[in-house]
Design an enzyme around this catalytic site. Structure first.
Site, short mmCIF file in Angstrom:
data_model
loop_
_atom_site.label_atom_id
_atom_site.label_comp_id
_atom_site.label_asym_id
_atom_site.label_seq_id
_atom_site.Cartn_x
_atom_site.Cartn_y
_atom_site.Cartn_z
N HIS A 36 0.83 -1.22 0.00
CA HIS A 36 0.00 0.00 0.00
C HIS A 36 0.85 1.25 0.00
O HIS A 36 2.06 1.20 0.23
CB HIS A 36 -0.99 0.02 1.16
CG HIS A 36 -0.40 0.06 2.54
ND1 HIS A 36 -0.14 -1.07 3.29
CD2 HIS A 36 -0.01 1.10 3.32
CE1 HIS A 36 0.37 -0.72 4.46
NE2 HIS A 36 0.47 0.60 4.51
N GLU A 92 -8.71 5.00 9.56
CA GLU A 92 -8.20 4.76 8.21
C GLU A 92 -9.21 4.09 7.30
O GLU A 92 -10.14 3.41 7.76
CB GLU A 92 -6.93 3.90 8.28
CG GLU A 92 -7.18 2.52 8.85
CD GLU A 92 -5.92 1.66 8.81
OE1 GLU A 92 -4.96 1.98 9.52
OE2 GLU A 92 -5.92 0.67 8.06
N GLN A 113 -3.97 3.57 1.44
CA GLN A 113 -4.38 3.60 2.85
C GLN A 113 -4.49 5.07 3.25
O GLN A 113 -3.47 5.77 3.35
CB GLN A 113 -3.32 2.90 3.71
CG GLN A 113 -3.65 2.87 5.20
CD GLN A 113 -2.49 2.31 6.01
OE1 GLN A 113 -1.36 2.78 5.89
NE2 GLN A 113 -2.75 1.32 6.83
N HIS A 135 3.88 7.22 3.99
CA HIS A 135 4.80 6.07 3.95
C HIS A 135 4.44 5.16 2.78
O HIS A 135 3.38 5.32 2.16
CB HIS A 135 4.75 5.28 5.27
CG HIS A 135 3.46 4.56 5.53
ND1 HIS A 135 2.39 5.15 6.18
CD2 HIS A 135 3.05 3.31 5.21
CE1 HIS A 135 1.39 4.28 6.25
NE2 HIS A 135 1.76 3.16 5.68
N GLU A 151 7.29 0.61 5.40
CA GLU A 151 6.61 -0.39 6.22
C GLU A 151 6.75 -1.75 5.57
O GLU A 151 6.76 -1.86 4.34
CB GLU A 151 5.12 0.00 6.33
CG GLU A 151 4.27 -0.95 7.15
CD GLU A 151 2.80 -0.51 7.22
OE1 GLU A 151 2.50 0.67 6.90
OE2 GLU A 151 1.96 -1.36 7.56
#
Lengths: 145, 145
Positions: free
Chosen positions: B7, B43, B60, B84, B134
């Protein structure tokens, strides 16, 4: 119709060092490199995965070739990091027109040439909640019309 | 081994307005919503495409639930935008350990719970050319070991 995350564009100061970081840390290999003089960037495409629309998702590492290019100015202001995101479509012309009709600023009058012979345009980040957003039709994707 | 772009995490001030922007502009629909109190975010996951490792790529969208959360502080400093990027792996524990062994700072001692029951960790952006990165193992992905 946007059918995939085509790539994440990442601005870096030293393309070779950044390519080496992605190789050494994650095992990602360079799929393609080129210089785009119009955009003022030297770039490397790292292919991460295939997508269910028959395309693929890449990281696009971008080093400016001159300080007054869009990426050069962005890097001077923000430092290294994610510069833009790109969605793949079979019809960048039609999608750009439809999105322009919704009041989102499209930065090019007509799509220009992007990575690997693709046709691309960009949407204004201030109209996209802060995200510089690219639309891409790959060279190998048959036109939708 | 990282096998997909899982994502792109985008920080926003108003989740409902941002979800509506992505729906109205591109036709992207909400796949899942949740509140993660530990991360301090509300989210929405928008599924963009399937990937050839059997997973999928999402946007996201993240709205902070409190100003002193990581995303809340980031938003105050940077404004809305890409927060991110995340890569999917079948083995977040093993990959995080291997990457830690290469001298990249891993932010959690052990993976924590992320979106949709996944297990996640983050790499320090200063060790990743400015990109907060991530690693994700989806809940539905069988463990690699």
């Amino acid at each position: 119709m946007l059918t995939r995350i085509d790539h994440i564009g990442i601005a870096c100061r030293d393309l070779d060092a950044t390519v080496e970081f992605y190789r050494a840390t994650y095992g990602f290999e360079v799929f393609h490199t080129e210089v785009n003089e119009e955009q003022g960037v030297r770039e490397a495409m790292l292919r991460i995965n295939g997508t269910d629309d028959g395309g693929a998702s890449y990281l696009q590492l971008l080093e400016p070739t001159r300080e007054d290019s869009a990426v050069g100015k962005w890097l001077a202001k923000n430092g290294e990091g994610v510069h833009h995101i790109a969605f793949g479509t079979a019809d960048v012309d039609g999608d750009a027109e439809a999105i322009r009709g919704k009041g989102v600023r499209v930065l090019y009058e007509e799509p220009r040439i992007g990575s690997m012979g693709s046709r691309i345009t960009f949407l204004h980040p201030k109209d996209c909640h802060g995200v510089l957003t690219e639309l891409v039709t790959s060279a190998e994707t048959p036109p939708a019309h």
